[in-house]
Every structure is written in C-alpha cells, then in structure tokens.
Design a protein around this motif. Sequence first.
Motif, PDB file in Angstrom:
ATOM      1  N   PRO A 142      -0.476   5.630   8.664  1.00  0.00           N
ATOM      2  CA  PRO A 142      -1.686   6.111   9.065  1.00  0.00           C
ATOM      3  C   PRO A 142      -2.390   5.558  10.345  1.00  0.00           C
ATOM      4  O   PRO A 142      -3.229   6.002  11.320  1.00  0.00           O
ATOM      5  CB  PRO A 142      -2.644   6.280   8.015  1.00  0.00           C
TER       6      PRO A 142
ATOM      7  N   LEU B 189       1.392   1.700  12.992  1.00  0.00           N
ATOM      8  CA  LEU B 189       1.992   0.354  13.002  1.00  0.00           C
ATOM      9  C   LEU B 189       3.526   0.362  12.993  1.00  0.00           C
ATOM     10  O   LEU B 189       4.089   1.681  12.589  1.00  0.00           O
ATOM     11  CB  LEU B 189       1.558  -0.472  11.971  1.00  0.00           C
TER      12      LEU B 189
ATOM     13  N   CYS C 135      -3.638  -3.217   9.715  1.00  0.00           N
ATOM     14  CA  CYS C 135      -3.028  -2.722   8.487  1.00  0.00           C
ATOM     15  C   CYS C 135      -4.277  -2.560   7.410  1.00  0.00           C
ATOM     16  O   CYS C 135      -4.981  -3.480   7.250  1.00  0.00           O
ATOM     17  CB  CYS C 135      -1.920  -3.560   7.823  1.00  0.00           C
ATOM     18  N   ILE C 136      -4.249  -1.343   6.993  1.00  0.00           N
ATOM     19  CA  ILE C 136      -5.397  -1.167   5.774  1.00  0.00           C
ATOM     20  C   ILE C 136      -4.949  -1.215   4.396  1.00  0.00           C
ATOM     21  O   ILE C 136      -5.641  -1.135   3.552  1.00  0.00           O
ATOM     22  CB  ILE C 136      -6.037   0.191   6.050  1.00  0.00           C
ATOM     23  N   GLU C 137      -3.587  -1.751   4.524  1.00  0.00           N
ATOM     24  CA  GLU C 137      -3.037  -1.947   2.965  1.00  0.00           C
ATOM     25  C   GLU C 137      -3.019  -0.874   2.256  1.00  0.00           C
ATOM     26  O   GLU C 137      -3.193  -1.020   0.988  1.00  0.00           O
ATOM     27  CB  GLU C 137      -3.820  -3.376   2.345  1.00  0.00           C
ATOM     28  N   CYS C 138      -2.577   0.420   2.527  1.00  0.00           N
ATOM     29  CA  CYS C 138      -2.605   1.562   2.046  1.00  0.00           C
ATOM     30  C   CYS C 138      -1.647   1.771   1.080  1.00  0.00           C
ATOM     31  O   CYS C 138      -1.477   2.586   0.243  1.00  0.00           O
ATOM     32  CB  CYS C 138      -2.995   2.480   2.605  1.00  0.00           C
ATOM     33  N   GLY C 139      -0.348   1.110   1.267  1.00  0.00           N
ATOM     34  CA  GLY C 139       1.050   1.109   0.648  1.00  0.00           C
ATOM     35  C   GLY C 139       1.656   2.224   1.054  1.00  0.00           C
ATOM     36  O   GLY C 139       2.757   2.460   0.396  1.00  0.00           O
ATOM     37  N   SER C 140       1.504   2.991   2.030  1.00  0.00           N
ATOM     38  CA  SER C 140       2.189   4.278   2.206  1.00  0.00           C
ATOM     39  C   SER C 140       3.596   3.927   2.603  1.00  0.00           C
ATOM     40  O   SER C 140       4.584   4.586   2.233  1.00  0.00           O
ATOM     41  CB  SER C 140       1.546   5.256   3.352  1.00  0.00           C
TER      42      SER C 140
ATOM     43  N   VAL D  70       4.127  -3.546   2.106  1.00  0.00           N
ATOM     44  CA  VAL D  70       2.637  -3.807   1.934  1.00  0.00           C
ATOM     45  C   VAL D  70       2.258  -5.248   1.398  1.00  0.00           C
ATOM     46  O   VAL D  70       1.521  -6.046   1.956  1.00  0.00           O
ATOM     47  CB  VAL D  70       1.846  -2.852   1.337  1.00  0.00           C
TER      48      VAL D  70
ATOM     49  N   ILE E 137       3.069  -7.769   4.388  1.00  0.00           N
ATOM     50  CA  ILE E 137       2.047  -7.598   5.368  1.00  0.00           C
ATOM     51  C   ILE E 137       0.581  -8.088   4.844  1.00  0.00           C
ATOM     52  O   ILE E 137       0.126  -8.944   5.585  1.00  0.00           O
ATOM     53  CB  ILE E 137       1.913  -6.178   5.789  1.00  0.00           C
TER      54      ILE E 137
HETATM   55  S1  SF4 Z   1       0.199  -0.457   4.316  1.00  0.00           S
HETATM   56 FE1  SF4 Z   1       1.895   0.107   5.482  1.00  0.00          FE
HETATM   57  S2  SF4 Z   1       1.503   2.304   5.910  1.00  0.00           S
HETATM   58 FE2  SF4 Z   1      -0.405   1.340   5.115  1.00  0.00          FE
HETATM   59  S3  SF4 Z   1      -1.678   0.523   7.062  1.00  0.00           S
HETATM   60 FE3  SF4 Z   1      -0.300  -1.090   6.431  1.00  0.00          FE
HETATM   61  S4  SF4 Z   1       1.617  -0.946   7.667  1.00  0.00           S
HETATM   62 FE4  SF4 Z   1       0.472   0.942   7.736  1.00  0.00          FE
END
Ligand code: SF4
Length: 438
Positions: A376, A379, A404-409, A421, A424
């Motif tokens: 989202p 990146l 990165c918001i660490e959403c895991g998508s 994730v 990252i």
């Molecule tokens: S966890 Fe993955 S999908 Fe979510 S913001 Fe970070 S890099 Fe993007």
Amino acid sequence: MKLKTFTGGIHPPDNKQWSSHKAIENCPLPAEFIVPLAQHIGAPSVACVEVGQHVAKGQEIGSAKGFVSVPVHAPTSGEIVAVESRPHPWGTALPAVVIKPDGEDRWSAELQPADPSDLSVDDMVEKVRQAGVVGMGGAAFPAHVKMSPPPEKKIRTLIFNGVECEPYLTADHRMMLEEPERILRGVALLQYVFGAERVVIGVEANKPDVIDLLEKECAGTPVEIMALQVKYPQGAEKQLIAAVTGGEVPSGGLPMDIGVAVHNVATAAAVTDAVIHGRPLIERICTVTGPAIREPKNLRIRIGTPLSHLVDVCGGLVEEPGKIILGGPMMGFTQLGFDVPSTRGTSGLLLLRSEDVAAQPEGPCIRCARCVQACPIHLLPATIAAYARRDLLAETEEYCAMDCIECGSCSYVCPAAIPLVQAIRYGKAAILAKKRNS
Ligand code: SF4
Ligand code: SF4
C-alpha cells in the motif's frame, strides 16, 4: 456507487464470523492484575506506589515521565503485592505493578465528572493526559500529544477510524454497535479541541449494521459516515487518509502535515470517559477468538488481566494452540504463553491451531511482483528485504524501508513464502540502532 479506498492492499478472509455476533460481556476480575508500566509509545511510566499499599480503582500507580508519556492507573481496588519485572507482551520482562483485588472494586473518590462546557481546550487535553489515554487501535501513542499539534499545523479534517480491517477482530465493531453515544460524545469533544471543519467516521462496508446505526445517530450533525471498501490495510493511518481525503502523507511526514488527524473510535470513547466522567483508561474491549478457543467472545477487560484468565473466561482451549497472537493475524504480536498481561493496546487475543499456521518452506524469488502490487506504500518489498537480509543498510534505507508500515501484505501474497516483512522489520531496526550508536 464505488466505495472509496487506497491503492494496493490485499483481501485475506476476514474470519470475523467467530465473534461479530457476540455482544460485549464484562470480564470477571482475575485473582491478580499485572499492570505493566510500559504500555505506550514514549517513555514508560514510573511506579509511584509501594508493596503493601492499598489502592482505589482508578488511582495513579505509575507516573508519566516526560511529554510523550502517560500515567497508568489501578484497574480495581486492592493491595499492591509486588512492583517487579514480569513477562510483557513485547517479548521481555519489564517493570509492572501487581495488584491483588479486594473484591470491592471501589473507585477513587478523587475522580470527579466535569461539565465540558466549563473546560477550555487546554483543560480537556490535560484531562486526557492525566487519564492515560492512548491510541486504542494498537499503536498506543499518547492521545494528548496528537491533540497538541503545533499552531502552524492547522487540522482541517478529523478522521475516526472504525475500519477494523484486521481479520478476526470485532471489538470496535461491537463497540460502535453497542456504545455509539460514548464514541460520538468523544468525537464532538475532539472536533472542539481541533476546531476541524470536516469530521468523518470511516467504516468498512462489511459492517452495514454499524453504518446504518451511525448514519441515524449522526443525522443533522456535521459528522459524516463514510463506508469504505473492504481491503487490508484499510485501517492503517495513511491508507485511511488516502481513502477519505484522496491526500497523501509525505514520506517521513505526519498526517498533520496535510491538515489531518486520525483517532480510533475506541480512543474517542476513552476521551469521553476522561473528559466527562473523569475516569482514567483502565479497561478496553478485546476480542478473544480463533479456532483454538472454545467460546469466542468480545470482552470488556481491565488492563493488566492475564491472558490465562481470558482463556478461562472463554471456556478454555479446544486444543493446544499452534500460535498465540495479541492483536490480529497480520500485525499482531506472537506470544510464547499465557503468562503475560493485557495492555491498553490489546485489541484481541487470537488462538490458532497448528494446522492454521503450518509453514510453507521458503523458495527462491520468482520475480512475480505480487509483493509490489500488494504494497500500500508503493515500495519494492523484494528488493528491500534482499538488502536487509544481507545487512546492506544504506541500500535498505535508500529504497525507503523506513516508510514500510509493516502491514505484512507482501509476505501474505508471496508465492515463494519469503519472510519479507520480517526481513524489512529487521532492516528498519538495524538502521535505527546504527543511527543511535553513531
Ligand atoms: S509490510 Fe510489505 S506490503 Fe506492507 S508496507 Fe511494508 S513493504 Fe509494503
Ligand atoms: S512476491 Fe515473492 S516471489 Fe514474487 S517478486 Fe515478491 S518476493 Fe519475489
């Protein structure tokens, strides 16, 4: 009409059917409360009580240290039996105040209600600080800090997050359905504090009962109810802002940079309790759910309740869980056992079976770009993760890992089961550690 949303994201099964129909129940008091002094972003509070002391419900037991900090309060009346390090949901032992309830559940006489029309904006912000209110969506950032933007950052749009996009969780859903007045009074107080021109409550379209109810409750008021597309992570701050306003928070920036503030609906309810009723944040709604628990429930729990007690109240385990998660399956924190307490950020306790979490072996990257499409934040997750795994931190940062918001998508969609994730997250922590030490 097409529902608004952000670009990217994923559609995991929502699995909310386990608990979405369950009315909120009050969780009975446990035999012992373990109240961590670190429960929020910022400086942890410092114990201000001693072993053997008797405390009233709502009495301050930990004092805030600094502006980005909040006090913590006794969840019931009782005796302080220990001030010591105990296992904490963050994965280590941290200082906590342990209370043995006296069974009277008696409020502190010092806590008094107030008429908000007698209060200035500064008075309200101070009451919120004293009550220990933090963001209830999981981040647990002190609410009074968000309520004090610098004068040059005028908040024009105030968004309330009723999205609850994490699979399994239904605590906010039930609160919006059963306690709308508590939320809407907080919405009005926060609109007054910010002087915002536009106020929106964003709710995903998979909660039509909530949307109908809030539209009726808000008819004739300036509060707009916006149904949003069901997509993860619709409830993340930047994605919610994008969906509601079409605006983008700049890289490294904050919502206030584009004139927006976002609060969770449960935070609005906590603001009502603090400002109008003079009551500190000592309880929250928590969804206890998943295939490994006998009776999934939405519980009103006191902060500091051990997870083992929540399991007992929900009829015990169906089988030994394969994974214990505080929060939802996408952004929650895995726990090693049930000896840790709930905190202000405990929106859920998810218990999965071994078969639900069977790990697929990691394979090589096939350059399919599914992770890029899902991200989202736009990146390049595969690239960032590859650099982070090689400890190439300059490159990791150059590719905007810190956004990165660490959403895991990305990890969710990766057909090669690469722990993107996790890599990252490791890279971000290593970058911050390097900066701290240089
Ligand atoms: S966890 Fe993955 S999908 Fe979510 S913001 Fe970070 S890099 Fe993007
Ligand atoms: S989704 Fe997985 S396999 Fe596909 S490009 Fe990203 S890291 Fe590689």
